[in-house]
Scaffold this motif. Structure first.
Motif, mmCIF file in Angstrom:
data_model
loop_
_atom_site.group_PDB
_atom_site.id
_atom_site.type_symbol
_atom_site.label_atom_id
_atom_site.label_comp_id
_atom_site.label_asym_id
_atom_site.label_seq_id
_atom_site.Cartn_x
_atom_site.Cartn_y
_atom_site.Cartn_z
ATOM 1 N N ILE A 38 0.847 -1.199 0.000
ATOM 2 C CA ILE A 38 0.000 0.000 0.000
ATOM 3 C C ILE A 38 0.881 1.247 0.000
ATOM 4 C CG2 ILE A 38 -1.551 1.387 1.454
ATOM 5 C CD1 ILE A 38 -2.960 -1.294 2.181
ATOM 6 N N THR A 39 1.908 1.254 0.838
ATOM 7 C CA THR A 39 2.828 2.386 0.901
ATOM 8 C C THR A 39 3.555 2.560 -0.428
ATOM 9 O OG1 THR A 39 3.124 2.097 3.274
ATOM 10 C CG2 THR A 39 4.831 3.323 2.125
ATOM 11 N N ASP A 40 3.997 1.463 -1.036
ATOM 12 C CA ASP A 40 4.697 1.537 -2.323
ATOM 13 C C ASP A 40 3.801 2.116 -3.413
ATOM 14 O OD1 ASP A 40 6.915 0.440 -1.098
ATOM 15 O OD2 ASP A 40 6.647 -1.566 -1.972
ATOM 16 N N LEU A 41 2.555 1.654 -3.471
ATOM 17 C CA LEU A 41 1.623 2.162 -4.477
ATOM 18 C C LEU A 41 1.324 3.634 -4.222
ATOM 19 C CD1 LEU A 41 -0.202 1.776 -6.928
ATOM 20 C CD2 LEU A 41 -1.959 0.861 -5.385
ATOM 21 N N GLU A 42 1.130 3.983 -2.976
ATOM 22 C CA GLU A 42 0.861 5.383 -2.626
ATOM 23 C C GLU A 42 2.045 6.273 -3.025
ATOM 24 O OE1 GLU A 42 -1.492 7.370 1.059
ATOM 25 O OE2 GLU A 42 0.112 5.962 1.577
#
Length: 144
Positions: free
Chosen positions: A94-98
């Motif tokens: 989620i952090t990577d996509l964000e």
């Protein structure tokens, strides 16, 4: 096995698995909605403004933000319900996509700024070139 024989733990485990699958699915769709690397890197434009306009179009994150929102929503629900045995991988993705969406949005903003600046700069330089040409003509007349 009929539904009546399921215990609360079985139902909760099933719901937790479905929640994880929803998060994973939303993340996959989010990544898929991002622009392709070749679309950002390659161009067929004839001039700088064409390159910038093409790049700005390529830097559209599409529905990635919506998919990220869905992933975060289901992840938060699962976390609060303590439904995930190990959610570190989901949280990291989620952090990577964000971060990817933020980087693309930042790049798009910079390209938009250049897209509006370059035509004005071209005009300024063209005017300066015309002024120099006029000065050159005047110098030639003065020498005669």
């Amino acid at each position: 096995m009929s539904q009546a024989t399921f215990g609360d733990d079985d139902l909760f485990g099933e719901a937790a698995n479905e929640m994880r699958e929803d998060v994973e699915s939303s993340l996959e769709e989010g990544w898929a909605a991002l622009p392709a690397a070749d679309d950002v890197w390659e161009t067929d434009a004839d001039n700088v403004l064409g390159v910038l306009n093409g790049l700005n179009s390529a830097l559209d994150v599409g529905d990635a933000e919506d998919h990220l929102r869905d992933a975060k929503k289901w992840f938060t629900m699962g976390q609060r319900a303590d439904a995930f045995d190990d959610a570190a991988d989901l949280e990291e993705e989620i952090t990577d996509l964000e971060d990817a969406i933020t980087d693309i949005a930042d790049a798009s903003e910079q390209v938009s700024d250049l897209t509006s600046t370059i035509p004005a700069l071209k005009s300024t330089l063209a005017d300066a070139g015309a002024d120099e040409a006029d000065d050159g003509d005047e110098d030639a007349e003065d020498e005669e």
